[in-house]
Design an enzyme around this catalytic site. Structure first.
Site, short mmCIF file in Angstrom:
data_model
loop_
_atom_site.label_atom_id
_atom_site.label_comp_id
_atom_site.label_asym_id
_atom_site.label_seq_id
_atom_site.Cartn_x
_atom_site.Cartn_y
_atom_site.Cartn_z
CB CYS A 1 -0.94 -0.04 1.21
SG CYS A 1 -2.05 1.38 1.28
CB CYS B 1 -0.73 2.65 3.87
SG CYS B 1 -2.26 2.06 3.15
CG ASP B 2 3.14 1.33 4.42
OD1 ASP B 2 2.59 1.83 5.41
OD2 ASP B 2 3.05 0.12 4.14
C1 LIG Z 1 -0.35 -3.63 4.70
C2 LIG Z 1 -1.51 -2.66 4.69
C3 LIG Z 1 -1.33 -1.40 5.20
C4 LIG Z 1 -2.40 -0.49 5.21
N1 LIG Z 1 -2.19 0.74 5.75
C5 LIG Z 1 -3.23 1.61 5.83
C6 LIG Z 1 -3.04 2.90 6.41
O1 LIG Z 1 -1.95 3.24 6.87
N2 LIG Z 1 -4.11 3.74 6.43
C7 LIG Z 1 -5.33 3.39 5.92
O2 LIG Z 1 -6.27 4.18 6.01
N3 LIG Z 1 -5.53 2.19 5.34
C8 LIG Z 1 -4.51 1.29 5.27
N4 LIG Z 1 -4.68 0.09 4.66
C9 LIG Z 1 -5.97 -0.20 4.02
C10 LIG Z 1 -7.05 -0.47 5.07
O3 LIG Z 1 -6.56 -1.38 6.04
C11 LIG Z 1 -8.29 -1.01 4.38
O4 LIG Z 1 -8.74 -0.07 3.41
C12 LIG Z 1 -9.42 -1.22 5.40
O5 LIG Z 1 -9.02 -2.12 6.39
C13 LIG Z 1 -10.68 -1.74 4.70
O6 LIG Z 1 -11.62 -2.00 5.70
P1 LIG Z 1 -12.83 -3.01 5.45
O7 LIG Z 1 -13.55 -3.07 6.75
O8 LIG Z 1 -13.57 -2.63 4.25
O9 LIG Z 1 -12.16 -4.42 5.11
P2 LIG Z 1 -11.04 -5.31 5.82
O10 LIG Z 1 -10.16 -4.50 6.69
O11 LIG Z 1 -10.43 -6.09 4.71
O12 LIG Z 1 -11.88 -6.27 6.77
C14 LIG Z 1 -12.68 -7.28 6.24
C15 LIG Z 1 -13.04 -8.24 7.35
O13 LIG Z 1 -13.96 -9.20 6.85
C16 LIG Z 1 -13.55 -10.51 7.29
N5 LIG Z 1 -14.10 -11.46 6.34
C17 LIG Z 1 -13.89 -11.54 5.00
N6 LIG Z 1 -14.61 -12.54 4.46
C18 LIG Z 1 -15.31 -13.11 5.48
C19 LIG Z 1 -16.19 -14.20 5.57
N7 LIG Z 1 -16.56 -14.93 4.50
N8 LIG Z 1 -16.68 -14.53 6.80
C20 LIG Z 1 -16.35 -13.82 7.90
N9 LIG Z 1 -15.48 -12.78 7.87
C21 LIG Z 1 -14.98 -12.44 6.68
C22 LIG Z 1 -12.05 -10.42 7.34
O14 LIG Z 1 -11.51 -11.42 8.16
C23 LIG Z 1 -11.86 -9.02 7.93
O15 LIG Z 1 -11.97 -9.03 9.32
C24 LIG Z 1 -3.65 -0.86 4.66
C25 LIG Z 1 -3.84 -2.15 4.15
C26 LIG Z 1 -2.79 -3.04 4.17
C27 LIG Z 1 -2.99 -4.44 3.64
#
Ligand SMILES: Cc1cc2nc3c(=O)[nH]c(=O)nc-3n(C[C@H](O)[C@H](O)[C@H](O)COP(=O)(O)OP(=O)(O)OC[C@H]3O[C@@H](n4cnc5c(N)ncnc54)[C@H](O)[C@@H]3O)c2cc1C
Length: 307
Positions: free
Chosen positions: A133, A136-137
């Protein structure tokens, strides 16, 4: 035995799902959150510097606060995997690894995961020099030589951003031309500290204790060489798993759930938020904001239906 019925079942415990739970509970809706983990992708985030009000930096620390907050509000949490959702009359049956439940509305926040290269060194240095990302970094690239892998819009936007911090950016892509929009390609090509490395595949991320370079192979000549780089940004796309829900909601051609501004999907009673949807920017604060909208829309929907 009759499956227990909830007003709302939230799938996913990332920023979108957690925020949705905060809002549904504050509306006193009986809420079950089912997730494989609590935190989602932020659990992989060593330095979370752009989430307002949060200065602890580590994503794991934020996930702890998330869990405490939704528990205090009375959310039922089930750690498990949702396998399938079925429509049963005007309810949804959620079939999970831990049992079956019924919901009046569903908020789907299953998120996404970044695709990896699956090369030696990538896993070992993940979060310690290898990132998926750039948004992010990028600050971690300050005054360093870095490499970005990928040829689409996300990769070249990453190159453009990183070029503002890094002393030099290698833009590595396995094809003859970048796939990104031409205007972006031109802008990036015009940056003095960006060096395109085309027709090249990354074979290994190298280093002793920290990342020191990448081994690349020219796909035309077969020549292998090492590029010195202290940070490697892998921007080769995101993956969204939708097997449990794709038969019920409309999905766009890149596999994201289509939602409107109220986070409604094409199926009445199913709302979606965060990285699983057709949003432009995958960021924690955006997922959280959309999670709040999804919850409020779900509440309005239930009120209109007479709950
Ligand atoms: C390495 C890295 C660094 C990042 N750094 C930043 C940053 O510094 N700042 C920032 O704003 N964003 C950052 N991001 C991006 C940010 O983390 C994501 O945009 C954000 O977490 C998205 O949130 P979400 O709730 O949509 O999905 P996610 O965080 O992907 O959460 C999805 C959830 O659904 C669960 N899930 C999926 N399928 C199922 C299923 N079938 N049954 C039950 N549970 C399920 C998963 O286990 C997870 O808990 C980073 C991402 C990564 C990978």
């Amino acid at each position: 035995m009759m499956a227990e019925t909830y007003d709302v079942i939230i799938v996913g415990g990332g920023p979108a799902g957690i925020t949705a739970a905060i809002y549904t509970r504050r509306k006193l809706l009986k809420t079950l959150l089912i997730s494989k983990d609590i935190g989602g992708q932020i659990l992989l985030t060593g330095y979370l510097e752009n989430y307002p009000g949060f200065v602890e930096r580590s994503g794991i620390a934020l996930a702890d606060v998330f869990e405490r907050q939704i528990k205090e509000l009375g959310t039922e949490i089930l750690v498990g995997e949702v396998k399938r959702v079925k429509r049963v009359g005007d309810r949804f049956k959620v079939i999970s690894s831990e049992g079956e439940f019924l919901a009046r509305v569903l908020i789907v926040t299953g998120g996404s995961s970044y695709k990896k290269l699956n090369v030696p060194g990538e896993e070992e240095f993940f979060g310690r020099g290898v990132s998926t990302c750039a948004t992010c970094d990028a600050p971690l690239a300050r005054n360093r030589v870095v490499a970005v892998v990928g040829g689409g819009n996300a990769a070249l936007q990453g190159v453009e951003l990183l070029a503002k911090y890094a002393s030099k950016v290698y833009a590595i892509h396995r094809r003859e031309r970048f796939r990104a929009d031409e205007i972006l390609v031109e802008r990036v090509r015009g940056m003095p500290n960006v060096e395109p490395v085309l027709n090249s595949e990354v074979k290994e991320v190298r280093g002793e204790k920290k990342v020191e370079g990448v081994l690349i192979k020219d796909v035309k000549t077969g020549e292998v060489k090492e590029l010195m780089a202290e940070r490697v940004f892998i921007e080769v796309g995101r993956e969204i798993k939708l097997d449990y829900i794709k038969h019920l909601v409309r999905i766009n051609k890149i596999g994201q759930v289509i939602v409107d501004r109220e986070q409604r999907t094409s199926c009445r009673g199913i709302f979606a938020a965060g990285d699983i949807t057709d949003l432009k920017y995958g960021q924690a604060i955006i997922a959280a904001g959309d999670g709040a909208v999804a919850a409020l829309s779900a509440y309005d929907y239930l009120m209109e239906k007479g709950r």
